[in-house]
Design a protein around this motif. Structure first.
Motif, short mmCIF file in Angstrom:
data_model
loop_
_atom_site.label_atom_id
_atom_site.label_comp_id
_atom_site.label_asym_id
_atom_site.label_seq_id
_atom_site.Cartn_x
_atom_site.Cartn_y
_atom_site.Cartn_z
N MET A 268 -13.51 -9.41 -4.49
CA MET A 268 -13.58 -9.27 -5.95
C MET A 268 -14.63 -10.21 -6.53
O MET A 268 -14.67 -11.38 -6.18
N LEU A 269 -15.46 -9.67 -7.42
CA LEU A 269 -16.53 -10.42 -8.07
C LEU A 269 -16.24 -10.53 -9.55
O LEU A 269 -15.79 -9.58 -10.18
N ALA A 270 -16.51 -11.71 -10.12
CA ALA A 270 -16.25 -11.94 -11.54
C ALA A 270 -17.37 -12.79 -12.14
O ALA A 270 -18.04 -13.56 -11.44
N ARG A 271 -17.57 -12.62 -13.43
CA ARG A 271 -18.49 -13.49 -14.18
C ARG A 271 -17.62 -14.43 -15.02
O ARG A 271 -16.89 -13.99 -15.90
N LEU A 272 -17.73 -15.73 -14.75
CA LEU A 272 -16.86 -16.70 -15.40
C LEU A 272 -17.48 -17.30 -16.66
O LEU A 272 -16.76 -17.70 -17.58
N ALA A 273 -18.79 -17.42 -16.66
CA ALA A 273 -19.48 -18.04 -17.80
C ALA A 273 -20.90 -17.50 -17.84
O ALA A 273 -21.21 -16.49 -17.19
N ARG A 274 -21.76 -18.16 -18.61
CA ARG A 274 -23.13 -17.69 -18.88
C ARG A 274 -23.84 -17.17 -17.62
O ARG A 274 -24.21 -16.01 -17.55
N ALA A 275 -24.03 -18.04 -16.63
CA ALA A 275 -24.71 -17.62 -15.39
C ALA A 275 -23.89 -18.03 -14.18
O ALA A 275 -24.44 -18.31 -13.12
N ARG A 276 -22.59 -18.06 -14.35
CA ARG A 276 -21.69 -18.46 -13.26
C ARG A 276 -20.83 -17.28 -12.83
O ARG A 276 -20.16 -16.65 -13.65
N LEU A 277 -20.85 -17.02 -11.53
CA LEU A 277 -20.07 -15.94 -10.94
C LEU A 277 -19.07 -16.52 -9.95
O LEU A 277 -19.19 -17.67 -9.53
N ALA A 278 -18.09 -15.73 -9.60
CA ALA A 278 -17.12 -16.14 -8.58
C ALA A 278 -16.81 -14.94 -7.70
O ALA A 278 -16.80 -13.79 -8.17
N VAL A 279 -16.58 -15.22 -6.43
CA VAL A 279 -16.20 -14.17 -5.48
C VAL A 279 -14.89 -14.58 -4.82
O VAL A 279 -14.76 -15.70 -4.33
N LEU A 280 -13.95 -13.67 -4.83
CA LEU A 280 -12.64 -13.89 -4.20
C LEU A 280 -12.62 -13.10 -2.89
O LEU A 280 -12.86 -11.89 -2.89
N LEU A 281 -12.36 -13.81 -1.79
CA LEU A 281 -12.41 -13.20 -0.46
C LEU A 281 -11.03 -13.26 0.20
O LEU A 281 -10.67 -14.26 0.83
N PRO A 282 -10.22 -12.21 0.05
CA PRO A 282 -8.89 -12.20 0.69
C PRO A 282 -9.01 -12.13 2.20
O PRO A 282 -9.98 -11.59 2.74
N ALA A 283 -8.02 -12.70 2.89
CA ALA A 283 -7.96 -12.66 4.36
C ALA A 283 -9.25 -13.16 4.99
O ALA A 283 -9.78 -12.56 5.93
N CYS A 284 -9.79 -14.25 4.46
CA CYS A 284 -11.09 -14.75 4.89
C CYS A 284 -10.98 -16.26 5.13
O CYS A 284 -10.70 -17.02 4.20
N ASN A 285 -11.21 -16.70 6.38
CA ASN A 285 -11.13 -18.12 6.69
C ASN A 285 -12.44 -18.84 6.32
O ASN A 285 -13.40 -18.20 5.86
N GLU A 286 -12.47 -20.15 6.54
CA GLU A 286 -13.63 -20.93 6.10
C GLU A 286 -14.92 -20.51 6.81
O GLU A 286 -15.97 -20.36 6.18
N SER A 287 -14.86 -20.31 8.11
CA SER A 287 -16.05 -19.96 8.87
C SER A 287 -16.63 -18.63 8.40
O SER A 287 -17.84 -18.51 8.16
N ARG A 288 -15.75 -17.64 8.24
CA ARG A 288 -16.23 -16.33 7.80
C ARG A 288 -16.70 -16.39 6.35
O ARG A 288 -17.70 -15.77 5.98
N GLY A 289 -16.00 -17.15 5.52
CA GLY A 289 -16.40 -17.29 4.12
C GLY A 289 -17.77 -17.92 3.99
O GLY A 289 -18.58 -17.50 3.15
N GLU A 290 -18.05 -18.92 4.81
CA GLU A 290 -19.36 -19.57 4.76
C GLU A 290 -20.46 -18.60 5.19
O GLU A 290 -21.56 -18.59 4.63
N ASP A 291 -20.15 -17.76 6.19
CA ASP A 291 -21.13 -16.74 6.61
C ASP A 291 -21.43 -15.77 5.47
O ASP A 291 -22.59 -15.41 5.24
N ILE A 292 -20.38 -15.34 4.76
CA ILE A 292 -20.57 -14.41 3.64
C ILE A 292 -21.36 -15.07 2.53
O ILE A 292 -22.29 -14.47 1.95
N ALA A 293 -21.04 -16.35 2.25
CA ALA A 293 -21.75 -17.07 1.20
C ALA A 293 -23.24 -17.18 1.53
O ALA A 293 -24.11 -16.97 0.66
N GLU A 294 -23.54 -17.51 2.77
CA GLU A 294 -24.94 -17.65 3.18
C GLU A 294 -25.67 -16.31 3.14
O GLU A 294 -26.85 -16.23 2.79
N ARG A 295 -24.96 -15.25 3.52
CA ARG A 295 -25.59 -13.92 3.48
C ARG A 295 -25.93 -13.53 2.04
O ARG A 295 -27.01 -13.00 1.77
N ILE A 296 -25.01 -13.81 1.12
CA ILE A 296 -25.26 -13.52 -0.30
C ILE A 296 -26.44 -14.35 -0.81
O ILE A 296 -27.35 -13.83 -1.47
#
Length: 370
Positions: A268-296
């Motif tokens: 899930m992707l959201a816009r929290l403020a002016r130029a700030r976004l957030a991504v919610l990654l269910p069933a995602c551990n730290e290693s996989r989350g970091e990979d997704i963050a770097e890919r983005i």
């Protein structure tokens, strides 16, 4: 003087009416009756589509001891596809149909409850992804005579008492489900207007807070990790001041679209403020989350945005990440946990910005604080 209407039945006194009501009795399967009473309360409790789908596709078959449930919903304008968040969880057991023809073919001219077995050709159309189904109960979901959807319940042979009284009871349940669905859809349509960011058409801060509360609760039940990415578009204020509001907004929309294309269906992707976004990654551990963050981050770094006016704009992202793993950081107060995740993700984002941006930083929850 009372005038009698010719051909009308004889008038009855209140005493006669009362005696007649007491004498009228119906015999119905007790188990089915009691389970249906409980199911009514379960159906009336949620007001969101997500909650109602959970009741229909998960709780209902378990409650009655049936094998599986499948829901078809009519969605001619594909509006339900936008309203239902997380529908992918149910796989083929939640289907949205643009055309009512397939649904109508399951029922007679006047749709009513159908109990079919393996000899019925309709068994090749419903519950086709489930094996070992001997019978299927088809419940038409009608609102004001209009077919809203069709609920299909798979079961083993002779697992349901099915006489005229039981059929009437299930018809009542079918009507209630249809009404609850209609109410939930309307509620979701109204709610969606308050949970969407009008610029990017993704969730806003309120929507994100709702989503993260729901996903934290789900992660706790399933004992699965959940990760959060907090993202800033680097130097957005300078871009906005130099190119103007129209181009600044255009860049934000394109960045949001690009990030969405990098995510899984359940993210899930959201816009929290002016130029700030957030991504919610269910069933995602730290290693996989970091990979997704770097890919983005890398994808946006390589992304040339053509503004349609002869200019090509490029931006970079700062990403802060935090992961909650229930088995490592047990939590009792879910609201406090959500606040803790927000605080730690902001710290991670601050670390990324302090490094000059265009990078990912990871912060971890402190067990004693959770």
């Amino acid at each position: 003087m009372q005038e009698e209407i010719e051909g009308a039945p004889p008038a009855r006194s209140s005493v006669e009416f009362h005696a007649r009501r007491l004498a009228e009795q119906v015999s119905v399967n007790r188990y089915l009756y009691l389970q249906t009473l409980q199911m009514e309360h379960m159906l009336l409790e949620p007001d969101s589509m997500q909650g109602l789908l959970e009741v229909l596709l998960v709780s209902l078959p378990r409650h009655y001891g049936f094998r599986i449930a499948e829901l078809w919903l009519l969605d001619p304008e594909e509006s339900l596809a936008e309203l239902i968040v997380g529908g992918e969880r149910y796989g083929p057991y939640l289907q949205l149909h643009r055309d009512a023809f397939e649904m109508q073919e399951l029922y007679p001219l006047e749709p009513d409850i159908q109990l079919i077995d393996a000899t019925d050709s309709r068994m090749f159309e419903v519950l086709k992804f489930e094996r070992g189904i001997d019978q299927a109960l088809l419940l038409p979901l009608l609102v004001d005579g209009r077919l809203l959807g069709s609920l299909h319940i798979g079961m083993e042979e002779n697992s349901l008492a099915f006489g005229d009284e039981e059929e009437d009871l299930l018809a009542h349940l079918s009507l209630l489900i249809a009404r609850c669905l209609s109410r939930a859809i309307l509620h979701q349509q109204v709610t969606q207007l308050t949970l969407l960011d009008p610029l990017t058409r993704i969730s806003n801060l309120r929507g994100f807070e709702r989503d993260i509360a729901r996903e934290i609760a789900r992660a706790r039940r399933a004992n699965q990790p959940v990760s959060v990415l907090l993202i800033d578009v680097d130097e957005y204020d300078e871009l906005h001041d130099h190119y103007g509001e129209v181009r600044g907004h255009f860049v934000l929309k394109k960045v949001a679209e690009r990030i969405s294309s990098d995510l899984r269906a359940t993210d899930m992707l959201a816009r929290l403020a002016r130029a700030r976004l957030a991504v919610l990654l269910p069933a995602c551990n730290e290693s996989r989350g970091e990979d997704i963050a770097e890919r983005i981050r890398q994808d946006i770094d390589d992304f040339a945005i053509d503004d349609g006016r002869g200019a090509v704009l490029q931006v970079t992202l700062s990403v802060g990440m935090v992961t909650w793993e229930p088995q490592h950081y047990p939590a009792v107060d879910m609201e406090q946990l959500a606040k803790q995740i927000e605080t730690v993700s902001k710290k991670a984002l601050g670390d990324a910005r302090a490094r000059g941006g265009n990078c990912t930083a990871v912060s971890r929850l402190a067990p004693l604080l959770v």
